[in-house]
Design a protein around this motif. Structure first.
Motif, PDB file in Angstrom:
ATOM      1  N   ARG A 269       7.851  41.129  23.374  1.00  0.00           N
ATOM      2  CA  ARG A 269       7.708  41.687  24.166  1.00  0.00           C
ATOM      3  C   ARG A 269       8.897  42.401  24.124  1.00  0.00           C
ATOM      4  O   ARG A 269       9.424  41.393  24.475  1.00  0.00           O
ATOM      5  CB  ARG A 269       7.937  41.377  25.466  1.00  0.00           C
ATOM      6  CG  ARG A 269       6.554  40.167  25.644  1.00  0.00           C
ATOM      7  CD  ARG A 269       5.798  39.580  26.711  1.00  0.00           C
ATOM      8  NE  ARG A 269       6.853  38.373  27.017  1.00  0.00           N
ATOM      9  CZ  ARG A 269       7.132  37.603  28.750  1.00  0.00           C
ATOM     10  NH1 ARG A 269       7.105  37.764  28.788  1.00  0.00           N
ATOM     11  NH2 ARG A 269       8.559  36.942  28.281  1.00  0.00           N
ATOM     12  N   PRO A 273       7.943  42.543  32.118  1.00  0.00           N
ATOM     13  CA  PRO A 273       6.714  41.835  32.558  1.00  0.00           C
ATOM     14  C   PRO A 273       6.781  41.996  33.967  1.00  0.00           C
ATOM     15  O   PRO A 273       7.868  41.882  35.071  1.00  0.00           O
ATOM     16  CB  PRO A 273       7.186  40.953  32.581  1.00  0.00           C
ATOM     17  CG  PRO A 273       8.769  39.965  31.638  1.00  0.00           C
ATOM     18  CD  PRO A 273       9.121  41.589  31.716  1.00  0.00           C
ATOM     19  N   TYR A 275       4.340  39.726  35.893  1.00  0.00           N
ATOM     20  CA  TYR A 275       4.322  38.789  36.225  1.00  0.00           C
ATOM     21  C   TYR A 275       5.511  37.833  35.955  1.00  0.00           C
ATOM     22  O   TYR A 275       6.821  38.279  34.825  1.00  0.00           O
ATOM     23  CB  TYR A 275       2.944  39.137  35.881  1.00  0.00           C
ATOM     24  CG  TYR A 275       3.535  39.165  33.573  1.00  0.00           C
ATOM     25  CD1 TYR A 275       3.953  38.152  33.178  1.00  0.00           C
ATOM     26  CD2 TYR A 275       2.870  40.065  33.193  1.00  0.00           C
ATOM     27  CE1 TYR A 275       4.182  37.811  31.651  1.00  0.00           C
ATOM     28  CE2 TYR A 275       3.306  40.049  31.760  1.00  0.00           C
ATOM     29  CZ  TYR A 275       3.689  38.914  31.306  1.00  0.00           C
ATOM     30  OH  TYR A 275       4.257  39.400  30.003  1.00  0.00           O
ATOM     31  N   GLU A 276       5.600  37.227  36.255  1.00  0.00           N
ATOM     32  CA  GLU A 276       6.260  36.039  36.181  1.00  0.00           C
ATOM     33  C   GLU A 276       5.702  34.651  36.018  1.00  0.00           C
ATOM     34  O   GLU A 276       6.051  34.806  34.698  1.00  0.00           O
ATOM     35  CB  GLU A 276       7.101  35.646  37.631  1.00  0.00           C
ATOM     36  CG  GLU A 276       8.177  34.289  37.304  1.00  0.00           C
ATOM     37  CD  GLU A 276       8.942  35.199  36.473  1.00  0.00           C
ATOM     38  OE1 GLU A 276       9.655  36.261  36.233  1.00  0.00           O
ATOM     39  OE2 GLU A 276       9.937  34.294  36.114  1.00  0.00           O
ATOM     40  N   ASP A 277       4.786  34.314  36.209  1.00  0.00           N
ATOM     41  CA  ASP A 277       3.711  33.434  35.120  1.00  0.00           C
ATOM     42  C   ASP A 277       2.235  33.885  34.497  1.00  0.00           C
ATOM     43  O   ASP A 277       2.062  34.760  34.501  1.00  0.00           O
ATOM     44  CB  ASP A 277       3.086  32.274  36.494  1.00  0.00           C
ATOM     45  CG  ASP A 277       3.479  31.929  36.650  1.00  0.00           C
ATOM     46  OD1 ASP A 277       5.641  31.559  36.843  1.00  0.00           O
ATOM     47  OD2 ASP A 277       3.922  30.949  37.938  1.00  0.00           O
ATOM     48  N   GLY A 294      11.676  37.739  22.283  1.00  0.00           N
ATOM     49  CA  GLY A 294      11.690  39.273  22.805  1.00  0.00           C
ATOM     50  C   GLY A 294      12.542  39.321  24.552  1.00  0.00           C
ATOM     51  O   GLY A 294      13.196  38.349  24.890  1.00  0.00           O
ATOM     52  N   PRO A 296      14.512  42.601  27.513  1.00  0.00           N
ATOM     53  CA  PRO A 296      16.012  43.997  27.084  1.00  0.00           C
ATOM     54  C   PRO A 296      16.227  44.262  26.018  1.00  0.00           C
ATOM     55  O   PRO A 296      17.497  42.957  25.725  1.00  0.00           O
ATOM     56  CB  PRO A 296      16.517  43.781  28.438  1.00  0.00           C
ATOM     57  CG  PRO A 296      16.119  42.687  29.215  1.00  0.00           C
ATOM     58  CD  PRO A 296      15.408  41.379  28.361  1.00  0.00           C
TER      59      PRO A 296
ATOM     60  N   PRO B 279       6.766  29.967  34.117  1.00  0.00           N
ATOM     61  CA  PRO B 279       7.282  31.349  34.156  1.00  0.00           C
ATOM     62  C   PRO B 279       7.734  31.325  32.823  1.00  0.00           C
ATOM     63  O   PRO B 279       8.326  31.131  32.233  1.00  0.00           O
ATOM     64  CB  PRO B 279       8.102  30.942  35.249  1.00  0.00           C
ATOM     65  CG  PRO B 279       8.089  29.675  35.705  1.00  0.00           C
ATOM     66  CD  PRO B 279       6.396  29.139  34.866  1.00  0.00           C
ATOM     67  N   VAL B 280       7.396  33.357  32.714  1.00  0.00           N
ATOM     68  CA  VAL B 280       7.830  33.658  31.675  1.00  0.00           C
ATOM     69  C   VAL B 280       8.187  35.537  31.431  1.00  0.00           C
ATOM     70  O   VAL B 280       8.744  35.500  30.486  1.00  0.00           O
ATOM     71  CB  VAL B 280       7.007  33.608  30.264  1.00  0.00           C
ATOM     72  CG1 VAL B 280       6.669  32.257  30.399  1.00  0.00           C
ATOM     73  CG2 VAL B 280       5.466  34.218  31.630  1.00  0.00           C
ATOM     74  N   GLY B 281       8.377  35.577  32.899  1.00  0.00           N
ATOM     75  CA  GLY B 281       8.452  36.833  33.021  1.00  0.00           C
ATOM     76  C   GLY B 281      10.389  37.226  33.247  1.00  0.00           C
ATOM     77  O   GLY B 281      11.214  36.517  32.239  1.00  0.00           O
ATOM     78  N   PHE B 282      10.588  38.536  33.749  1.00  0.00           N
ATOM     79  CA  PHE B 282      11.902  38.566  34.143  1.00  0.00           C
ATOM     80  C   PHE B 282      13.473  37.533  34.342  1.00  0.00           C
ATOM     81  O   PHE B 282      14.313  37.665  33.640  1.00  0.00           O
ATOM     82  CB  PHE B 282      12.753  39.761  34.932  1.00  0.00           C
ATOM     83  CG  PHE B 282      13.500  40.686  34.296  1.00  0.00           C
ATOM     84  CD1 PHE B 282      12.792  41.773  33.585  1.00  0.00           C
ATOM     85  CD2 PHE B 282      14.671  40.758  34.974  1.00  0.00           C
ATOM     86  CE1 PHE B 282      13.962  43.096  32.639  1.00  0.00           C
ATOM     87  CE2 PHE B 282      15.882  41.254  34.472  1.00  0.00           C
ATOM     88  CZ  PHE B 282      15.656  42.437  33.503  1.00  0.00           C
ATOM     89  N   GLY B 283      12.557  37.018  35.305  1.00  0.00           N
ATOM     90  CA  GLY B 283      13.530  35.562  36.033  1.00  0.00           C
ATOM     91  C   GLY B 283      13.427  34.205  35.475  1.00  0.00           C
ATOM     92  O   GLY B 283      14.398  33.562  35.664  1.00  0.00           O
ATOM     93  N   SER B 284      13.084  34.201  34.386  1.00  0.00           N
ATOM     94  CA  SER B 284      12.734  33.116  33.254  1.00  0.00           C
ATOM     95  C   SER B 284      13.349  33.535  31.640  1.00  0.00           C
ATOM     96  O   SER B 284      14.943  33.337  31.251  1.00  0.00           O
ATOM     97  CB  SER B 284      11.253  32.119  33.106  1.00  0.00           C
ATOM     98  OG  SER B 284      10.568  33.109  33.288  1.00  0.00           O
ATOM     99  N   LEU B 285      12.114  34.410  30.894  1.00  0.00           N
ATOM    100  CA  LEU B 285      12.297  33.675  29.831  1.00  0.00           C
ATOM    101  C   LEU B 285      12.833  35.769  29.501  1.00  0.00           C
ATOM    102  O   LEU B 285      13.793  36.088  28.657  1.00  0.00           O
ATOM    103  CB  LEU B 285      11.035  33.318  28.907  1.00  0.00           C
ATOM    104  CG  LEU B 285      10.485  32.565  29.070  1.00  0.00           C
ATOM    105  CD1 LEU B 285       9.655  32.378  28.353  1.00  0.00           C
ATOM    106  CD2 LEU B 285      11.726  31.274  28.470  1.00  0.00           C
ATOM    107  N   PHE B 286      11.822  36.390  30.127  1.00  0.00           N
ATOM    108  CA  PHE B 286      12.579  37.648  29.549  1.00  0.00           C
ATOM    109  C   PHE B 286      13.751  38.318  29.681  1.00  0.00           C
ATOM    110  O   PHE B 286      14.178  39.024  28.858  1.00  0.00           O
ATOM    111  CB  PHE B 286      10.998  38.965  30.383  1.00  0.00           C
ATOM    112  CG  PHE B 286      11.520  39.897  29.503  1.00  0.00           C
ATOM    113  CD1 PHE B 286      10.430  40.469  28.444  1.00  0.00           C
ATOM    114  CD2 PHE B 286      12.569  41.488  30.167  1.00  0.00           C
ATOM    115  CE1 PHE B 286      10.447  41.976  27.894  1.00  0.00           C
ATOM    116  CE2 PHE B 286      12.232  42.140  29.837  1.00  0.00           C
ATOM    117  CZ  PHE B 286      11.014  42.783  28.891  1.00  0.00           C
ATOM    118  N   GLY B 287      14.350  38.417  30.524  1.00  0.00           N
ATOM    119  CA  GLY B 287      15.617  38.454  31.102  1.00  0.00           C
ATOM    120  C   GLY B 287      16.725  38.488  30.120  1.00  0.00           C
ATOM    121  O   GLY B 287      17.459  39.412  29.560  1.00  0.00           O
TER     122      GLY B 287
END
Lengths: 350, 350
Positions: A269, A273, A275-277, A294, A296, B279-287
């Motif tokens: 990704r 996102p 979304y969070e969940d 994935g 940033p 949770p998989v969004g910016f605040g958990s996995l993505f960021g």
């Protein structure tokens, strides 16, 4: 100087702002040659609550160094530079590992903690200039527009598409599906092609954009979405795509990715996102051993590698810019991208 | 024959069941030498609605081939075999890629579609025997108990811990944190050690189990959970663990993993998720560019590789079995594991 500020949803203005100055010995001042508007700038354009002072906008720009602080060692006035969308020190553990977006000393543009402004302006103060900026010899303000556009793409969208492909593990012979026909999705197609993918399915429904995707290396286009889109990709890939590059960031794109990925495959990704969940349990990722990766893109890590093919013209990522406007018209750039009349807008300060 | 059935939550009985027979030419009949109860068997033990017919139980066993169908090419009566927890054909795309849990022709034990029963019994019909079973020369019913226990661990928990470590990318010098001191967590510690990890933090609060973890290769134990556990691991690893192996499957363990993983790191899950969204969004996995990977272990793919060190005694994964019972006492095995009086119970049919 003139600079772009957003004062609330839909309210972008070009205003008089203080000229940036050197504040730290590691700063550089950069006069902007080209900037642009990002798909992610449209999120505040839809959602930002009204504010009196506004926020400076823009995190992608190229330009010429005008002045440097006393400790800047690798740049001198007159150098042409690419500014990645993240500020990074270049020396911490994460910078050395090529994960500059997690730099412990850096941050982003328009960042209150770093005191940074935005790139949609005449000039920008760049903190941690040695770590952040990448010098490009032989380029000037009068370099031709297509090459400037391609260099500008290295500040974000090209490196972001590349990150998607690298984290997805694309290699010679890979079958890849790219979700999203925005600038990042199209440059994920280009990146997958450069990394040797044999089959590249592009999911998108804007024909002008998917046509550009075909030009950049896509072998198939799927315009359908939802269950129909999933069925079409599963059919094209005989049961699912081993690598899925998700370049949108909305939940339906995530669901699409889960629907089309092959058992044992990877979803990479780079769409931020919204979304969070999300589903990750037995029925989505766990049961079929799907890897989710994935984030940033540390574009700073990729610029040196991607630059030669840009400079010699063998790739032209700048083709994603389909409209050019002057800085004073930046609000029109937001409106055009929001209305999907423009894919991506390049802004010139003159 | 005698076989273990579950008739509802907390209701496990050993009953008379029809002797298994060859039904397909690719079947083998295996007389069970040892079976065991899995942590995942405790989920229905807590939740299963009452049923009249009951479900056959057990997906981990070793034993001796008694008969083979006409098309079985690699096994003959008398061969000693390990039965992985998944039935697999050995020839489809996923089996050839080492992802036997996604075999297009296979499935699991106690599976209505495949018509399989369970391993906590005197004998089992094994479909797709050439693909599913792994022959181990030189072993018989009278091989000593510790070695039989270690061979039995290859049917699930050892291969599952190994899968966690492999998907987590553990290599020489790695820093790894293992969440969970059950049999899989402890064998993830052993696997990480075998793959060369230098620092192995084990999160668990049952001292007898974490002591075994230290014996198997853990360098540190963190007994705290939640925010305190996260702080302790982040402190021990100077800011987060680059590799986290999650061997529990409950949401607090997932949250723990997200809390302790280092930017750019990997969370490898092998605990069967008892949740679908997370949770998989910016605040958990993505960021921080975290990779989430793992799934049901294709243990079939690992047995040949792991077997030599088991046979020569240089690793003893069977140490996770801390109680032995006869088949007639299988209900006591469930109760002991449920009460955490036993870590993992080996069941002998005599």
């Amino acid at each position: 100087m003139r600079a772009t500020y957003m004062f609330g949803a839909g309210d972008v203005r070009v205003v008089d702002a203080p000229d940036p100055t050197i504040q730290q010995p590691t700063d550089a001042l950069v006069r902007v040659t080209r900037a642009c508007v990002c798909g992610s700038d449209l999120h505040p354009y839809h959602q930002m609550p009204p504010t009196e002072g506004g926020s400076p906008m823009g995190h992608e720009f190229i330009g010429v160094v005008e002045a440097t602080g006393a400790e800047v060692a690798t740049l001198v006035p007159g150098d042409f530079v690419i500014a990645p969308f993240a500020v990074s020190c270049g020396v911490c553990e994460f910078c050395r590992a090529g994960l500059q977006t997690s730099c412990v000393n850096g941050g982003f543009w328009s960042d209150a903690v770093l005191g940074t402004a935005g790139g949609q302006a005449e000039a920008v103060r760049v903190p941690l200039a040695d770590g952040t900026l990448v010098k490009v010899p032989g380029i000037t303000d009068s370099t031709d527009d297509p090459l400037l556009a391609s260099l500008l793409s290295l500040s974000d969208v090209y490196g972001t598409g590349w990150h998607a492909a690298v984290k997805g593990g694309v290699k010679t012979g890979s079958t890849v599906t790219v979700i999203g026909d925005g600038a990042v999705g199209l440059l994920a197609v280009l990146s997958a092609k450069q990394l040797g993918a044999e089959r590249i399915v592009l999911m998108g429904r804007h024909e002008a954009r998917t046509d550009l995707g075909l030009e950049l290396g896509a072998t198939d286009v799927v315009a359908e979405r939802g269950a129909e889109g999933i069925a079409a990709v599963r059919d094209l890939t005989a049961g699912g795509s081993p690598i899925v590059l998700e370049a949108v960031g909305h939940m339906p794109a995530y669901e699409q990715a889960v629907g089309i990925v092959r058992p044992g495959g990877v979803i990479s990704r780079v769409g931020v996102p919204q979304y969070e969940d999300a589903p990750v349990g037995f029925g989505s990722l766990f049961g079929p051993n799907i890897t989710l990766t994935g984030g940033p893109a540390p574009v700073r890590a990729y610029i040196e590698q991607l630059l030669p093919a840009v400079l010699d013209g063998s790739v032209q990522p700048g083709k994603v810019f389909d409209l050019g406007l002057s800085l004073e018209d930046t609000p029109k750039a937001y409106a055009a991208m929001d209305a999907r009349e423009a894919l991506k807008v390049v802004v010139s300060p003159w």
